[in-house]
Scaffold this active site. Structure first.
Site, short mmCIF file in Angstrom:
data_model
loop_
_atom_site.label_atom_id
_atom_site.label_comp_id
_atom_site.label_asym_id
_atom_site.label_seq_id
_atom_site.Cartn_x
_atom_site.Cartn_y
_atom_site.Cartn_z
N GLY A 46 83.99 -15.32 2.67
CA GLY A 46 82.63 -15.77 2.92
C GLY A 46 81.82 -15.77 1.65
O GLY A 46 82.16 -15.08 0.68
N GLN A 51 74.58 -15.28 -3.67
CA GLN A 51 75.75 -15.02 -4.51
C GLN A 51 75.99 -16.14 -5.51
O GLN A 51 76.76 -15.97 -6.45
CB GLN A 51 77.00 -14.82 -3.64
CG GLN A 51 76.97 -13.54 -2.82
CD GLN A 51 78.26 -13.38 -2.03
OE1 GLN A 51 78.42 -13.98 -0.98
NE2 GLN A 51 79.18 -12.59 -2.55
N CYS A 100 83.87 -7.81 -1.35
CA CYS A 100 82.81 -8.78 -1.60
C CYS A 100 83.03 -9.40 -2.97
O CYS A 100 83.32 -8.70 -3.93
CB CYS A 100 81.46 -8.07 -1.56
SG CYS A 100 80.05 -9.15 -1.86
N LEU A 101 82.89 -10.73 -3.05
CA LEU A 101 83.10 -11.41 -4.33
C LEU A 101 82.09 -10.95 -5.39
O LEU A 101 82.33 -11.09 -6.58
CB LEU A 101 83.03 -12.93 -4.14
CG LEU A 101 84.15 -13.53 -3.28
CD1 LEU A 101 83.90 -15.01 -3.04
CD2 LEU A 101 85.52 -13.32 -3.92
N HIS A 142 78.44 -9.53 7.49
CA HIS A 142 78.44 -9.22 6.05
C HIS A 142 77.56 -10.23 5.29
O HIS A 142 76.73 -9.85 4.47
CB HIS A 142 79.89 -9.25 5.55
CG HIS A 142 80.05 -9.06 4.06
ND1 HIS A 142 80.74 -8.00 3.51
CD2 HIS A 142 79.64 -9.81 3.01
CE1 HIS A 142 80.72 -8.10 2.20
NE2 HIS A 142 80.06 -9.20 1.86
N GLU A 143 77.74 -11.52 5.62
CA GLU A 143 76.98 -12.56 4.91
C GLU A 143 75.50 -12.54 5.30
O GLU A 143 74.63 -12.78 4.46
CB GLU A 143 77.58 -13.95 5.18
CG GLU A 143 79.05 -14.11 4.80
CD GLU A 143 79.36 -13.70 3.37
OE1 GLU A 143 78.50 -13.85 2.49
OE2 GLU A 143 80.49 -13.20 3.14
N HIS A 146 73.61 -10.29 3.12
CA HIS A 146 73.28 -10.83 1.79
C HIS A 146 71.92 -11.54 1.80
O HIS A 146 71.19 -11.51 0.81
CB HIS A 146 74.34 -11.86 1.36
CG HIS A 146 75.54 -11.25 0.69
ND1 HIS A 146 75.46 -10.52 -0.48
CD2 HIS A 146 76.86 -11.28 1.02
CE1 HIS A 146 76.68 -10.13 -0.83
NE2 HIS A 146 77.55 -10.56 0.07
ZN ZN Z 1 79.57 -10.21 0.08
#
Ligand code: ZN
Length: 176
Positions: A46, A51, A100-101, A142-143, A146
């Protein structure tokens, strides 16, 4: 195809609250296309607006619901685009080891709702509702975080967070 740079932990952008999308235009479509390319390239599940430096309530998740047991090399992954999402209902809980990226190399168990109902808009502004569980539900939650400036490591105990902080600082030194 255009790749966007992924913002990493430590950048204040990741702590900010995003604003809703108001224009459903070509710029939004390009952003979503780029986010998809960026997510595939980074091999993630995701990716949220902040991000890639876009402070809008927008994210994409890999749709894992019809994934074959063995994924062929040329497989075309499907993604769901969530714009101005809202969680309407949630039920039960599940623990999943998240990554997480924006927090590379760190993985930790996080407890989230098992099943959620989410309302969102598609890229053309059409409203949609999705009821899902498992990995996709984890990804969406999770997203969503963000968009409100929250990272999965924020759920960890102070001791674990400190370990993560040290590991990230060490990585940054090695990368420099
Ligand atoms: Zn993330």
């Amino acid at each position: 195809m255009a790749l966007r740079t992924i913002v990493k932990d430590g950048d204040p952008i990741l702590k900010k609250v995003c604003r809703p999308v108001t224009k459903f235009d070509d710029r939004l479509a390009t952003l979503l296309d780029d986010m998809q390319d960026t997510l595939v390239d980074a091999d993630g599940l995701g990716l949220a607006g902040p991000q890639v430096g876009m402070m809008r309530r927008i994210f994409i998740c890999l749709d894992d619901r019809d994934l074959p047991e063995e994924v062929p090399a040329n497989y075309e992954y499907k993604f769901i685009e969530f714009i101005n999402p809202e969680i309407l209902a949630s039920d039960g809980d599940q623990v999943y080891q998240e990554g997480c990226l924006s927090v590379p190399g760190i993985y930790a168990d996080v407890t989230r709702a098992n099943r959620i109902t989410v309302r969102y808009l598609e890229r053309d502004g059409q409203p949609r509702e999705l009821d899902t569980d498992g990995l996709l539900a984890v990804c969406i939650q999770h997203e969503m975080d963000h968009l409100d400036g929250k990272l999965f490591v924020d759920y960890l105990s102070p001791l674990k967070r400190e370990m993560v902080r040290k590991k990230l600082a060490k990585q940054r030194r090695h990368a420099a």
